[in-house]
Design a protein around this motif. Structure first.
Motif, short mmCIF file in Angstrom:
data_model
loop_
_atom_site.label_atom_id
_atom_site.label_comp_id
_atom_site.label_asym_id
_atom_site.label_seq_id
_atom_site.Cartn_x
_atom_site.Cartn_y
_atom_site.Cartn_z
N VAL A 1 0.84 -1.20 0.00
CA VAL A 1 0.00 0.00 0.00
C VAL A 1 0.88 1.25 0.00
CG1 VAL A 1 -1.70 1.33 1.32
CG2 VAL A 1 -1.94 -1.16 1.12
N LEU A 2 1.90 1.25 0.82
CA LEU A 2 2.78 2.42 0.91
C LEU A 2 3.47 2.69 -0.43
CD1 LEU A 2 4.23 4.65 2.49
CD2 LEU A 2 5.87 2.92 3.29
N LEU A 3 3.85 1.63 -1.11
CA LEU A 3 4.54 1.80 -2.39
C LEU A 3 3.64 2.44 -3.45
CD1 LEU A 3 6.53 -1.56 -2.45
CD2 LEU A 3 7.50 0.74 -2.33
N ARG A 4 2.34 2.36 -3.23
CA ARG A 4 1.41 2.97 -4.19
C ARG A 4 0.61 4.11 -3.55
NH1 ARG A 4 0.66 0.05 -8.95
NH2 ARG A 4 1.52 -2.05 -8.87
N TRP A 5 1.07 4.54 -2.40
CA TRP A 5 0.27 5.49 -1.61
C TRP A 5 -0.07 6.75 -2.38
CZ3 TRP A 5 -2.90 5.13 2.10
CH2 TRP A 5 -3.26 6.24 2.88
N ASP A 6 0.87 7.24 -3.19
CA ASP A 6 0.62 8.49 -3.90
C ASP A 6 -0.42 8.34 -5.00
OD1 ASP A 6 2.34 6.88 -5.30
OD2 ASP A 6 3.39 8.53 -6.26
N ARG A 7 -0.77 7.10 -5.32
CA ARG A 7 -1.79 6.87 -6.36
C ARG A 7 -3.14 6.51 -5.77
NH1 ARG A 7 1.20 2.62 -10.09
NH2 ARG A 7 -0.79 2.67 -11.20
N LEU A 8 -3.18 6.34 -4.48
CA LEU A 8 -4.45 6.00 -3.82
C LEU A 8 -5.06 7.30 -3.30
CD1 LEU A 8 -3.11 2.87 -1.94
CD2 LEU A 8 -4.60 2.87 -3.94
N LEU A 9 -5.84 7.91 -4.15
CA LEU A 9 -6.25 9.28 -3.88
C LEU A 9 -7.41 9.41 -2.90
CD1 LEU A 9 -6.02 10.63 -7.55
CD2 LEU A 9 -4.28 10.67 -5.74
N TRP A 10 -8.20 8.37 -2.76
CA TRP A 10 -9.36 8.46 -1.87
C TRP A 10 -9.26 7.39 -0.79
CZ3 TRP A 10 -9.91 7.87 -7.23
CH2 TRP A 10 -10.16 9.05 -7.93
N PRO A 11 -9.81 7.65 0.38
CA PRO A 11 -9.78 6.65 1.45
C PRO A 11 -10.40 5.32 1.02
CG PRO A 11 -10.49 8.76 2.32
CD PRO A 11 -10.40 8.92 0.83
N GLU A 12 -11.51 5.40 0.24
CA GLU A 12 -12.16 4.16 -0.19
C GLU A 12 -11.24 3.36 -1.10
OE1 GLU A 12 -14.09 7.25 -1.66
OE2 GLU A 12 -13.74 7.56 0.46
N ALA A 13 -10.51 4.08 -1.95
CA ALA A 13 -9.57 3.40 -2.85
C ALA A 13 -8.46 2.73 -2.05
CB ALA A 13 -8.99 4.40 -3.84
N ALA A 14 -7.97 3.43 -1.05
CA ALA A 14 -6.89 2.87 -0.23
C ALA A 14 -7.38 1.65 0.53
CB ALA A 14 -6.39 3.94 0.74
N ARG A 15 -8.58 1.72 1.07
CA ARG A 15 -9.12 0.58 1.81
C ARG A 15 -9.39 -0.61 0.88
NH1 ARG A 15 -11.10 1.87 7.00
NH2 ARG A 15 -10.81 4.07 7.45
N GLY A 16 -9.94 -0.32 -0.28
CA GLY A 16 -10.20 -1.39 -1.24
C GLY A 16 -8.91 -2.04 -1.70
N TYR A 17 -7.93 -1.22 -1.97
CA TYR A 17 -6.63 -1.75 -2.42
C TYR A 17 -5.98 -2.57 -1.31
CZ TYR A 17 -1.90 -1.88 -4.28
OH TYR A 17 -0.69 -2.31 -4.75
N THR A 18 -6.11 -2.09 -0.08
CA THR A 18 -5.52 -2.80 1.05
C THR A 18 -6.16 -4.17 1.23
OG1 THR A 18 -5.10 -0.69 2.15
CG2 THR A 18 -5.06 -2.66 3.54
N ARG A 19 -7.48 -4.20 1.14
CA ARG A 19 -8.19 -5.47 1.29
C ARG A 19 -7.77 -6.45 0.18
NH1 ARG A 19 -13.93 -4.28 0.69
NH2 ARG A 19 -14.28 -4.39 2.93
N THR A 20 -7.79 -5.96 -1.05
CA THR A 20 -7.43 -6.82 -2.17
C THR A 20 -6.01 -7.35 -2.02
OG1 THR A 20 -8.93 -5.61 -3.63
CG2 THR A 20 -7.23 -6.91 -4.69
#
Lengths: 75, 169
Positions: free
Chosen positions: B50-69
């Motif tokens: 997640v951290l390696l792509r943090w700058d591309r995860l622009l919304w909290p929902e995107a970050a949470r979805g990406y983290t879960r996946t």
């Protein structure tokens, strides 16, 4: 064959809620220590330009994905 | 290179995100892995991705979805690699203290025990469908398989768990 077994699903969720209500054991690192460790690892990987071997989804895939329920990673 | 965001120690919101999602991640990682030692490694590997792509995860929902996946795919990927490895890490993990401490508190971990009896993909499918409340399509997307596969796996898993839960409950 039915897709769901309502009683089993209900039982599963009941146990899950009991599990989620319990305190977790202390993690090996505090949040601050973990973030520092992750930043160091990220810096090292970015510096070496090493490709990550594990399979990672593309963020854009997830941006449009539905976020349902309250038991996800953030709960 | 100094402009790379992942390694920068600054207020980019990542630390707060970790604080918010870590408890849930640890719980789900534990249910996936079956022990805390592996679960902590899985959480760290997930959050690193997640951290390696943090700058591309622009919304909290995107970050949470990406983290879960990432959590589920990393788990399945590690399990796949473990099958081909000579290391049988799971049976030989020396650090069981956290498990024992946790298991000793309160009631038995019936849920974890029942999930542990399932093959990894069935376990992941059941958790996504019934503990994370995702629909079949979204579950299939995360597991990178057809919706019909999710249905068959959850059907088999529930049948197995019915026996297991009733035996232990």
């Amino acid at each position: 064959m039915a897709d769901e077994e309502p009683e089993t699903v209900h039982e599963l969720r009941r146990h899950y809620h009991a599990f989620a209500a319990r305190a977790l054991p202390d993690p090996p690192l505090s949040d601050e220590e973990l973030v520092a460790e992750l930043r160091a690892r990220a810096k090292s990987e970015a510096g070496s330009g090493r490709e990550r071997a594990r399979e990672e989804p593309q963020p854009t895939q997830q941006a449009n994905g539905p976020e349902t329920g309250q038991s996800g990673v953030g709960s | 290179m100094d402009e790379d965001k992942p390694g920068e120690d600054k207020d980019d919101g990542f630390a707060q995100f970790v604080s918010e999602v870590r408890p849930g991640l640890r719980r789900h990682a534990y249910l996936l892995c079956g022990d805390w030692h592996e679960a902590e490694d899985l959480v760290q590997n997930t959050l690193l991705a997640v951290l390696l792509r943090w700058d591309r995860l622009l919304w909290p929902e995107a970050a949470r979805g990406y983290t879960r996946t990432t959590l589920y795919r990393t788990f399945l990927s590690e399990r796949r690699h473990a099958r081909w490895s000579t290391e049988t890490s799971r049976a030989e993990v020396p650090e069981r203290a956290a498990d024992e401490q946790f298991d000793a508190v309160g009631d038995r971990l019936i849920l974890a025990a029942a999930l542990r009896e399932l093959p990894a993909r069935q376990r992941a499918a059941v958790m996504l469908r019934y503990l994370e409340d995702l629909d079949v399509t979204h579950t299939a997307q995360i597991l990178e398989c057809a919706p019909a596969t999710v249905r068959s796996q959850t059907t088999r898993a529930l049948a197995s768990m019915r026996a297991s839960l009733s035996r232990q409950g």
